[in-house]
Scaffold this motif. Sequence first.
Motif, PDB file in Angstrom:
ATOM      1  N   ASP A 192      -0.268  -2.916   1.588  1.00  0.00           N
ATOM      2  CA  ASP A 192      -0.554  -2.294   2.899  1.00  0.00           C
ATOM      3  C   ASP A 192       0.695  -2.147   3.770  1.00  0.00           C
ATOM      4  O   ASP A 192       0.659  -2.408   4.979  1.00  0.00           O
ATOM      5  CB  ASP A 192      -1.618  -3.103   3.671  1.00  0.00           C
ATOM      6  CG  ASP A 192      -2.923  -3.239   2.909  1.00  0.00           C
ATOM      7  OD1 ASP A 192      -3.425  -2.209   2.430  1.00  0.00           O
ATOM      8  OD2 ASP A 192      -3.436  -4.362   2.776  1.00  0.00           O
ATOM      9  N   ASP A 205       2.691  -0.455   6.168  1.00  0.00           N
ATOM     10  CA  ASP A 205       2.343   0.673   7.030  1.00  0.00           C
ATOM     11  C   ASP A 205       3.593   1.361   7.551  1.00  0.00           C
ATOM     12  O   ASP A 205       4.698   0.808   7.467  1.00  0.00           O
ATOM     13  CB  ASP A 205       1.453   0.179   8.184  1.00  0.00           C
ATOM     14  CG  ASP A 205       2.137  -0.894   9.006  1.00  0.00           C
ATOM     15  OD1 ASP A 205       2.999  -0.549   9.816  1.00  0.00           O
ATOM     16  OD2 ASP A 205       1.821  -2.092   8.815  1.00  0.00           O
ATOM     17  N   ASN A 260      -1.463   0.562  -1.436  1.00  0.00           N
ATOM     18  CA  ASN A 260      -1.719   1.174  -0.114  1.00  0.00           C
ATOM     19  C   ASN A 260      -0.434   1.339   0.692  1.00  0.00           C
ATOM     20  O   ASN A 260      -0.385   1.074   1.894  1.00  0.00           O
ATOM     21  CB  ASN A 260      -2.772   0.379   0.669  1.00  0.00           C
ATOM     22  CG  ASN A 260      -3.398   1.202   1.783  1.00  0.00           C
ATOM     23  OD1 ASN A 260      -3.398   2.442   1.731  1.00  0.00           O
ATOM     24  ND2 ASN A 260      -3.923   0.552   2.799  1.00  0.00           N
ATOM     25  N   CYS A 265       0.339   3.350   4.763  1.00  0.00           N
ATOM     26  CA  CYS A 265      -0.855   3.546   5.575  1.00  0.00           C
ATOM     27  C   CYS A 265      -0.483   3.588   7.054  1.00  0.00           C
ATOM     28  O   CYS A 265       0.617   3.217   7.443  1.00  0.00           O
ATOM     29  CB  CYS A 265      -1.868   2.434   5.297  1.00  0.00           C
ATOM     30  SG  CYS A 265      -1.256   0.766   5.594  1.00  0.00           S
ATOM     31  N   ASN A 324      -3.772  -5.719   9.601  1.00  0.00           N
ATOM     32  CA  ASN A 324      -4.274  -4.349   9.422  1.00  0.00           C
ATOM     33  C   ASN A 324      -5.712  -4.330   9.920  1.00  0.00           C
ATOM     34  O   ASN A 324      -6.363  -5.377   9.999  1.00  0.00           O
ATOM     35  CB  ASN A 324      -4.093  -3.826   7.986  1.00  0.00           C
ATOM     36  CG  ASN A 324      -5.054  -4.451   7.003  1.00  0.00           C
ATOM     37  OD1 ASN A 324      -6.261  -4.405   7.197  1.00  0.00           O
ATOM     38  ND2 ASN A 324      -4.525  -5.030   5.949  1.00  0.00           N
TER      39      ASN A 324
END
Lengths: 195, 464
Positions: free
Chosen positions: A18, A20, A75, A78, B293
Amino acid sequence: MEKFEKVVSRAVPMPIEDIDTDQIIPARFLKATSRDGFGDNLFRDWRYEQNGNPKTDFVLNDNTFSGRILVAGRNFGCGSSREHAAWALADYGFKVVVSSFFADIFKGNALNNGILPVQVSDEYLLGLLDAIQENPETEITIDLVNQQISYQDQKETFKVNVYKKECLINGYDDIDYLINMKSEIEAYEASSLVV
Amino acid sequence: MGKTLFDKVWDAHVVKSLEGDIDVLYIDRHLIHEVTSPQAFSELEKRGLSLFRKEKMVATPDHNIPTKDQHLPIKEALSKHQVDTLLANCAKHDVELYGLGHPFQGIVHVIGPELGITLPGRTMVCGDSHTSTHGAFGAIAFGIGTSQVAQVMASQCLLQSRPKTMRITVDGELKKGVLAKDIILYIIAQLTAAGGTGYFIEYAGSTIQSLSMEARMTICNMSIEMGARGGMIAPDDTTFNYIKGREFAPKGEAFEEAVSYWKTLHSDSGASFDKEYTFHANDIEPMITYGTNPGMGIKITKEVPLSMGNGSQDSFNKSLDYMGFKPGESLLGKPINHVFIGSCTNSRIEDLRIVADYVKGKKKAENVTAMIVPGSKQVEQQAIAEGLHEVLSAAGFELREPGCSACLGMNEDKVPAGEYCVSTSNRNFEGRQGPGARTLLASPLVAAVTAIEGKIVDITKHLN
């Protein structure tokens, strides 16, 4: 856009999930009005202390690892749609990001900037990360024409949209295609319920 | 076989289909702001192109502007240059612009709906991932990168692969103290931060239908936090009533004609989706996030989990280390020094009313700095007209001027390193609200109660 050639390179491992686009390039560095220089602040808050000193335990500050391929956890990309994330990766020198899953908008932004997102299976990703950690000189080959990633004797094919593949190989931008479609777009406007 | 709402709107905008499952998609409205448009204007100029349909564009500065003293020149040099660049580009290319001080200025996803620019059946884009907000009206709306901003400027079209479809149904009556923000945080916690990637979501069911337009916008806004390109809700009487009379909405006969078309925009009974989920309103409680997140959310009274399903334990631990939380612990009683109410998720008049209604006659805790940033000039003026500014000020909240503010920490509105902020915004990423800042996402009601108590509490015990 630059043409995408076959990439043979060592890789930088970043086994975090994840990741980002705020990590790739924090918002406070989005104040520029040109596309240049974003590589200096790539992964800014993971890479530098607040006083600007490099964090020695971060992989980009570790001379053991280098190369034009970033290998990251699932991921990747993101969050925000900021294309600055793709500009920062490209400006730093990355041509390929390998992960087991990519966020949609990042994937599109990467392709529009000549960076190839290579999506591999979870198992292949784990094996690749292990191989790089074990031997940082491991060379990885990204063959776009045959849609194949390989290192040592480990190969896997990856998907890429046929249109985007043509764009990358020939260095075409979407905008080139669209501006040549004006008459069709005007015909659509005339015939539809466009409001 | 019937068509989905998404199919109906998408199909009506396909100019041409290309080999490899890519469509040339026509874009009805293009919203731009100061951060992701300058390089697109440069690209156009470099290629000697002009705007193809300038009348389909609207510009406003929102991300990189101060929320204090907006009548004065911007102090920070780089921010001033970026906003000035937007002004210069709009003047040069004759684009409709609502600059600082203009009665229509505000966060781009707040002003589109309130001005009647956002309409059912439209395709809308913006160089901002929260463009998904506009889907609340039954529009196809999604965020794009700057190269695509340039493409839309040059051709009013984008090359897009068609996403898969997902329907998320929520049925039943919401419990006391549960707001739209809790619904979407609950859904994201179930599906994870990547659970919607590759999909366009339709939200349906009796719970969704019972929501106001502003609440629906909160839901669609956070679709991107599951990775989905966008989210949409079939338009109904709530939608039509909201649109009627707004600045740029169709008027008179044109409005009636539009409504009869909009009434066709729903998924047919036989329509099939690539994925479906159903949730029950009764299972949803006030939510809060504990990690980095938006998928890392829990009911406020529950404990931080020990792991994240199939996710890597290293990434989970890294996230908790950043937040300073331990697996298995409860967040109740954790002191909170910062409360931020604002952002394209929760900065509309209903959000401000919810906060004002709760804090009326109360005082924020001494340890708390509470900032409330309206989403637009119109929201700000409405709040003043209703006297909310006095209620908020008496409770110790600082009411700022409109902008994205501490949602992304691009301007000076930042949370200090290591500090906790209960925030009504949309992202709790590391450093999102400032380097080292720790963000806990929640509803405006949870934020209001937290500001008064100075710590995380079970808000249901504080409601009448």
